[in-house]
Design an enzyme around this catalytic site. Structure first.
Site, PDB file in Angstrom:
ATOM      1  N   ARG A 192      38.281  28.804 -20.932  1.00  0.00           N
ATOM      2  CA  ARG A 192      38.887  30.111 -21.227  1.00  0.00           C
ATOM      3  C   ARG A 192      40.199  30.047 -21.996  1.00  0.00           C
ATOM      4  O   ARG A 192      40.441  30.896 -22.854  1.00  0.00           O
ATOM      5  CB  ARG A 192      38.960  30.995 -19.988  1.00  0.00           C
ATOM      6  CG  ARG A 192      39.848  30.748 -18.918  1.00  0.00           C
ATOM      7  CD  ARG A 192      39.163  30.719 -17.560  1.00  0.00           C
ATOM      8  NE  ARG A 192      38.543  29.416 -17.409  1.00  0.00           N
ATOM      9  CZ  ARG A 192      37.284  29.241 -17.029  1.00  0.00           C
ATOM     10  NH1 ARG A 192      36.537  30.256 -16.716  1.00  0.00           N
ATOM     11  NH2 ARG A 192      36.782  28.020 -16.952  1.00  0.00           N
ATOM     12  N   THR A 193      41.026  29.065 -21.731  1.00  0.00           N
ATOM     13  CA  THR A 193      42.313  29.052 -22.446  1.00  0.00           C
ATOM     14  C   THR A 193      42.078  28.813 -23.932  1.00  0.00           C
ATOM     15  O   THR A 193      42.607  29.525 -24.790  1.00  0.00           O
ATOM     16  CB  THR A 193      43.229  27.951 -21.859  1.00  0.00           C
ATOM     17  OG1 THR A 193      43.257  28.095 -20.443  1.00  0.00           O
ATOM     18  CG2 THR A 193      44.632  28.062 -22.407  1.00  0.00           C
ATOM     19  N   LYS A 201      44.236   6.409 -32.407  1.00  0.00           N
ATOM     20  CA  LYS A 201      44.574   5.260 -33.266  1.00  0.00           C
ATOM     21  C   LYS A 201      46.029   4.867 -33.099  1.00  0.00           C
ATOM     22  O   LYS A 201      46.571   4.116 -33.897  1.00  0.00           O
ATOM     23  CB  LYS A 201      44.310   5.622 -34.737  1.00  0.00           C
ATOM     24  CG  LYS A 201      42.880   6.018 -35.042  1.00  0.00           C
ATOM     25  CD  LYS A 201      42.771   6.476 -36.507  1.00  0.00           C
ATOM     26  CE  LYS A 201      41.479   7.200 -36.768  1.00  0.00           C
ATOM     27  NZ  LYS A 201      41.534   7.959 -38.038  1.00  0.00           N
ATOM     28  N   ARG A 225      47.046  21.807 -25.387  1.00  0.00           N
ATOM     29  CA  ARG A 225      46.860  21.339 -24.000  1.00  0.00           C
ATOM     30  C   ARG A 225      46.800  19.821 -24.031  1.00  0.00           C
ATOM     31  O   ARG A 225      46.158  19.237 -24.915  1.00  0.00           O
ATOM     32  CB  ARG A 225      45.578  21.911 -23.396  1.00  0.00           C
ATOM     33  CG  ARG A 225      45.247  21.311 -22.037  1.00  0.00           C
ATOM     34  CD  ARG A 225      44.074  21.976 -21.367  1.00  0.00           C
ATOM     35  NE  ARG A 225      44.433  23.302 -20.863  1.00  0.00           N
ATOM     36  CZ  ARG A 225      43.625  24.047 -20.119  1.00  0.00           C
ATOM     37  NH1 ARG A 225      42.412  23.612 -19.812  1.00  0.00           N
ATOM     38  NH2 ARG A 225      44.009  25.230 -19.694  1.00  0.00           N
ATOM     39  N   HIS A 251      51.487  26.067 -16.908  1.00  0.00           N
ATOM     40  CA  HIS A 251      50.457  26.785 -17.673  1.00  0.00           C
ATOM     41  C   HIS A 251      50.984  28.210 -17.848  1.00  0.00           C
ATOM     42  O   HIS A 251      50.515  29.153 -17.212  1.00  0.00           O
ATOM     43  CB  HIS A 251      49.143  26.760 -16.888  1.00  0.00           C
ATOM     44  CG  HIS A 251      47.923  27.131 -17.676  1.00  0.00           C
ATOM     45  ND1 HIS A 251      47.964  27.776 -18.893  1.00  0.00           N
ATOM     46  CD2 HIS A 251      46.600  26.949 -17.393  1.00  0.00           C
ATOM     47  CE1 HIS A 251      46.720  27.969 -19.326  1.00  0.00           C
ATOM     48  NE2 HIS A 251      45.880  27.462 -18.436  1.00  0.00           N
TER      49      HIS A 251
HETATM   50  N1   CP Z   1      42.304  28.807 -16.318  1.00  0.00           N
HETATM   51  C1   CP Z   1      42.130  27.821 -17.220  1.00  0.00           C
HETATM   52  O1   CP Z   1      43.082  27.171 -17.683  1.00  0.00           O
HETATM   53  O2   CP Z   1      40.829  27.603 -17.564  1.00  0.00           O
HETATM   54  P1   CP Z   1      40.322  26.532 -18.611  1.00  0.00           P
HETATM   55  O3   CP Z   1      40.659  25.159 -18.062  1.00  0.00           O
HETATM   56  O4   CP Z   1      38.848  26.757 -18.748  1.00  0.00           O
HETATM   57  O5   CP Z   1      41.061  26.763 -19.899  1.00  0.00           O
END
Ligand code: CP
Length: 337
Positions: free
Chosen positions: A57-58, A86, A107, A135
């Site tokens: 989702r993110t 690398k 991420r 997050h």
């Molecule tokens: N909530 C969340 O971070 O979901 P994902 O890991 O699917 O991005």
């Protein structure tokens, strides 16, 4: 703080006033997210989307949010498909990719890595999750959802009672959310976890120093009995030394309709950042809750698009310009809900 041109690395950058401004912008994004109309306000802009850890989702909602504002998205998914494998440094990667993009979402599994990357970037960087650390966009969409859920009960966030359940040691969503809630008044936190997976002490100390109440327990029934919101989380298997170690805790705090009816107040809202682990040995949030009107998990995911659109629009200085670039959609909108 005005977030125009800023990196978003931590919830500690926010205060109540800029959260309110951001959420006002998010509210204006609804017709675009529902495909009732479209906007080209970010036409010509490119989002660099770098996901060096799994995400559904993110990654996708950040990408959709940028597309819905009229921008383009360039994705790199997995460390193995980037030149980090690398031996290229985060510094060089940031210098290079910020030449190709107007804004970057990243991420990465290492705490602090997104801040390190941002310090070398020539464009704003949004933290999409850095290891077990933070997050921030998830916390913002969670807070936006909580405001919406509580408004439906004629309540605000001040005086909220919230139970956070599960792996509170490794869960970056609960680290960010609890600290964001610190900005409100008189929050009662109940942390339900095995002792080994407790909320980090420095976060508990920060919440208490800000005047909030913190209760820690290993008893799920007691923890969820008297709260407005349950925020369930997954055992973060990827942060353990081995799967066997994670297995000790899997399935320990399951919430299903029976537990909800037995232990919770009938208006308690159920949230989860997702993914929920629906495998039989975990099943922390049972599918038999799917028709419970207080299950807010898919309202959270829908709100993620609104909040992420607002983050982009605010960073790039077009929060009030979106409607000026609006036009009707040219296809038949067949969405249900
Ligand atoms: N909530 C969340 O971070 O979901 P994902 O890991 O699917 O991005």
């Amino acid at each position: 703080m005005n977030i125009l041109g800023s990196h978003i690395l931590s919830v500690q950058q926010f205060d109540r006033a800029n959260i309110e401004s951001l959420f006002q912008v998010a509210d204006t994004m609804r017709p675009y997210a529902r495909r009732e109309k479209m906007t080209t306000v970010l036409q010509g802009a490119i989002l660099g989307s770098l996901f060096f850890e799994p995400s559904t989702r993110t990654r996708v909602s950040f990408g959709c949010a940028f597309n819905l504002l009229g921008g383009e998205v360039r994705e790199t998914v997995g460390i193995e498909s980037s030149s980090l494998t690398k031996g290229e440094s985060l510094y060089d990667t940031a210098r290079v990719l910020s030449g190709y993009s107007d804004l970057i979402v990243m991420r990465h599994p290492q705490p602090g890595s997104v801040a390190e990357f941002a310090s070398a970037s020539r464009v704003p960087v949004v933290n999409g999750g850095d290891g077990a650390n933070e997050h921030p966009s998830q916390a913002l969409l969670d807070l936006f959802t909580m405001q919406q859920e509580m408004a439906g009960k004629s309540r605000g966030i001040d005086n909220l009672r919230i139970a956070m359940v599960g792996d509170l040691k490794h869960g970056r969503t609960v680290h960010s959310l609890s600290q964001l809630l610190c900005l409100y008044r008189n929050i009662s936190f109940v942390f339900v976890s095995p002792k080994a997976l407790a909320m980090p002490e420095e976060i508990v100390d920060r919440l208490m120093a800000a005047g909030h109440t913190v209760v820690e327990t290993e008893d799920l029934a007691v923890g969820i009995a008297n709260v407005d919101i349950i925020y369930q989380t997954r055992i973060q298997e990827e942060r353990f030394a081995s799967k066997e170690e994670a297995n000790q805790y899997r399935g320990r705090f399951r919430i299903n309709q029976y537990a909800y009816s037995q232990f919770c107040q009938p208006s308690t809202v159920i949230m989860h950042p997702l993914p929920r682990d629906s495998r039989a040995d975990a099943n922390e949030l049972d599918n038999d809750l799917n028709d419970n009107p207080n299950l807010a998990i898919f309202r959270q995911t829908d709100n993620g698009v609104l909040v992420r659109m607002a983050i982009f629009a605010s960073i790039l200085g077009v929060g009030k310009e979106v409607d000026r670039y609006a036009r009707p959609i040219s296809w038949k909108n067949v969405r249900k809900g």
